[in-house]
Every structure is written in C-alpha cells, then in structure tokens.
Design a protein around this motif. Sequence first.
Motif, PDB file in Angstrom:
ATOM      1  N   GLU A 159      13.171 -15.507  13.548  1.00 43.50           N
ATOM      2  CA  GLU A 159      13.994 -14.427  14.242  1.00 43.50           C
ATOM      3  C   GLU A 159      15.108 -15.378  15.275  1.00 43.50           C
ATOM      4  OE1 GLU A 159      13.483 -10.312  16.825  1.00 43.50           O
ATOM      5  OE2 GLU A 159      11.858 -11.346  15.476  1.00 43.50           O
ATOM      6  N   THR A 200      15.413  -6.482  11.418  1.00 44.83           N
ATOM      7  CA  THR A 200      14.168  -6.006  12.005  1.00 44.83           C
ATOM      8  C   THR A 200      14.628  -4.801  13.016  1.00 44.83           C
ATOM      9  OG1 THR A 200      12.231  -6.711  13.393  1.00 44.83           O
ATOM     10  CG2 THR A 200      14.207  -7.857  13.661  1.00 44.83           C
ATOM     11  N   LEU A 201      13.646  -4.253  13.586  1.00 44.54           N
ATOM     12  CA  LEU A 201      13.675  -3.381  14.501  1.00 44.54           C
ATOM     13  C   LEU A 201      14.676  -2.233  14.223  1.00 44.54           C
ATOM     14  CD1 LEU A 201      14.183  -5.176  18.067  1.00 44.54           C
ATOM     15  CD2 LEU A 201      12.059  -4.040  17.328  1.00 44.54           C
ATOM     16  N   GLU A 232      13.758   1.379  20.241  1.00 43.36           N
ATOM     17  CA  GLU A 232      14.778   0.221  20.183  1.00 43.36           C
ATOM     18  C   GLU A 232      14.769  -0.556  21.409  1.00 43.36           C
ATOM     19  OE1 GLU A 232      19.326  -0.643  19.690  1.00 43.36           O
ATOM     20  OE2 GLU A 232      18.423   0.382  17.949  1.00 43.36           O
ATOM     21  N   PRO A 242      15.561 -13.277  20.858  1.00 39.37           N
ATOM     22  CA  PRO A 242      16.147 -11.910  21.444  1.00 39.37           C
ATOM     23  C   PRO A 242      16.971 -11.587  22.218  1.00 39.37           C
ATOM     24  CG  PRO A 242      13.844 -12.471  21.755  1.00 39.37           C
ATOM     25  CD  PRO A 242      14.392 -13.612  21.193  1.00 39.37           C
ATOM     26  N   ALA A 290      20.139 -10.409  21.544  1.00 44.36           N
ATOM     27  CA  ALA A 290      20.202  -8.790  20.583  1.00 44.36           C
ATOM     28  C   ALA A 290      21.307  -8.034  20.903  1.00 44.36           C
ATOM     29  CB  ALA A 290      19.178  -8.154  20.846  1.00 44.36           C
ATOM     30  N   PRO A 318      17.985  -8.530  14.744  1.00 43.79           N
ATOM     31  CA  PRO A 318      17.681  -6.850  15.118  1.00 43.79           C
ATOM     32  C   PRO A 318      18.766  -5.956  14.722  1.00 43.79           C
ATOM     33  CG  PRO A 318      18.022  -8.544  17.194  1.00 43.79           C
ATOM     34  CD  PRO A 318      18.093  -9.156  16.084  1.00 43.79           C
TER      35      PRO A 318
END
Length: 374
Positions: free
Chosen positions: A111, A166-167, A344, A114, A117, A144
């Motif tokens: 990933e 993702t997410l 989220e 984050p 994001a 994400p």
Amino acid sequence: MSSNDPLAALSEAGVSIWLDDLSRERMDSGNLDTLIRDRHLVGVTTNPTIFAAALAKGTAYDEQVAELAARGASVETAVHEITTADVRRACDVFRPTWEATDRVDGRVSLEVDPRLAHDSTATEAEATALWQAVDRPNLFIKIPATVEGVPAITRTLANGISVNVTLIFSVDRYREVMDAFLEGLEQAKANGHDLRSITSVASFFVSRVDSEVDKRLDALGTPAAEALRGKAAIANARLAFAAYEEVFSSERWQALAEAGARPQRPLWASTGVKDPAYSDTRYVDELVTSGVVNTMPEKTLLAAADHATVAGDTVRGTGSASQEVFDALTREGVDIDDVYVVLENEGVTKFEKSWEELLETVAAQLTKAKDSTR
C-alpha cells in the motif's frame, strides 16, 4: 466439491484464497510456504497495520535495522526498505503460483503511504516509486478508493502498473473504481503497454459495514431493526458483484478484453467476523462465486479450513433480494450514505494511525541499534 477440505472446495468454486497478513517471521519459518501447499493460498495482502504488528515483535528485522542504523538511514527510508524487502521476497515465494495461474494469482499487495490518501498526485508518484523499488511483475500497488485516489488509480494503470484498489464500501464508489480501471487500461493501451501484463482487483470491505449498520440498528431498538442485524454487509457485497457483472459485460469492456485485458476481480476484504453472535466463516460461506478473491486474516483462514460451508454459488442472482435489504434499512431510518462516509473516513484514519505507529516502532529500533554500537 471437496467437502472434507473446505478451502479446496472454495478454490474449486472459483474463489482465490489470499491471506491478509505478511511478516518476515512467517517467511523465515516456512509458514507461508506451508499455507500455499496445504491451505490453497494463492496471494497475500498487506497494509500499515500488518507491518506495524510485524515490526513490533520478534527479532526477524534486527539485522536489517542494524545495517540501516549503521549507514544513518532516516526513519522514512528504513520503513521503505524494510517493507519493500518483505514484499519483494513474498513476490518471489508466490512467483510459481503467478506462473501456474497465467499471471492471475500469486499476487502480493503493498500500500502507498496512507497519509497521501487525499493527494492524487503524490499517490501516483509513490505508486510508481514502490513499483520500481519492488521490481516484481506479480506485485499489486494498493491505492485507497478515496475521491482523490480514483484518478490516481487511472493514471497508475495507464503507466502499466497493476493495482489493488482498497477501502471500497459503497457500490456507487465501486462503479467509479471500475470506470477508473477501464479508463486506465484504455490509456495504457494508447501508451503502448501490453494489457495482458496489467491486472487489478477491487477490495470491497465487508464486515465493517455490518459493524456500523448494526450499531445504528441497535440504537433504533425496534423489532424490525433487530431483524435486519447482520444483513447489510453481505447484501452490499452481493450488489457490488451485480454491478461488476453489468460493467464487465459491456461493449466498452469487450473491446479491452479483445486487446488482451483481464477483468478487475472483486476482492472481499475485511472478512474477519467482529460480532461473536455471527458464524466466524459467514463472510466466506455467503460470498462464494467464481472469479473473486477472498483475503482473510489467519484466524478466519483457519476457521474456514476447519468448518466453512461451500454449497455452490451464493452470490449470483441475489441482486434483487440484496436491494430489498437496503430498502428495508432505509425505511427504518438508517442513513446508508452516511455509513459509507463514516467507514471511509475511519479506514483512512486507522491506516494513518498504524503508519505513525510503524514509524515510531522503526525509530525506536534504529535508536536502539545505534546505542548498542556505542
């Protein structure tokens, strides 16, 4: 179906079984090889929480940390080198699976930071940097599905990089993700990339939906609300699959498929059961269909190996019944759109917190290594 081996039955039903965990200890001990051999494992996903947990225990990282400390590496550099080293090694472990499945499975996900994001440009840049650092064709870069993440997904795919989105919580956002995937492949084709080498999965989160919706149903306290407990997550995933079937039977997709593209498979994420009132394999048993991935924490994987029920396809043809669940939730006063926003935001915040914990853990280990040489 292999009733005496539920994971074999799951695999035979067309579900790719991935593990939602990775650590150097798991690879050093041979546990990852054992899961591939005995538990039909064909992929691994990682996230900041997983790396933070791996770094916080054991001695598997001591040697690399000492080397990083000796050359004065920054905390950010150390985290980058430690995580990419683990993922590169896992990609090599899964390389035979990748080859045996014609490059469909045998995937390992890494990933982007984050904290990026909500920064599309920075996400794209980090995706490219991680892809180059790991330098393995069976890598997935996880991005994400935030509003800002969606255009980064398109541009990353357009650069020939395989992506695990993702997410994802809502079907509406999932449709945006599928559109970003198609646009990314169209741009990749225009850029001269071989579409057969670019793959993607869309990670649709499951159990967290039940956790948030059930909390709201419990607050309502009516018999009708009680009857809806535990129904939202599976219905949500099934509606997502119905959307997937629609998009990947379109003329737009067919044109890409004729050029060698592979569909972006739905991936069921967050499949560990959080409410003890529910079966610990419910998000396995109720989401069986061909052409999907189920990525499980080890506890869920072992529970599924012991007593999952694989009784044919439990997803296709369930769209109408699943929509009825959401109609009922709306009648009871559950604001589904707000549920998705909350989930989220919580997801991004949790990963940011885990990333900070990872940085703090590595910083402490670097300091300890430096002190031991004085």
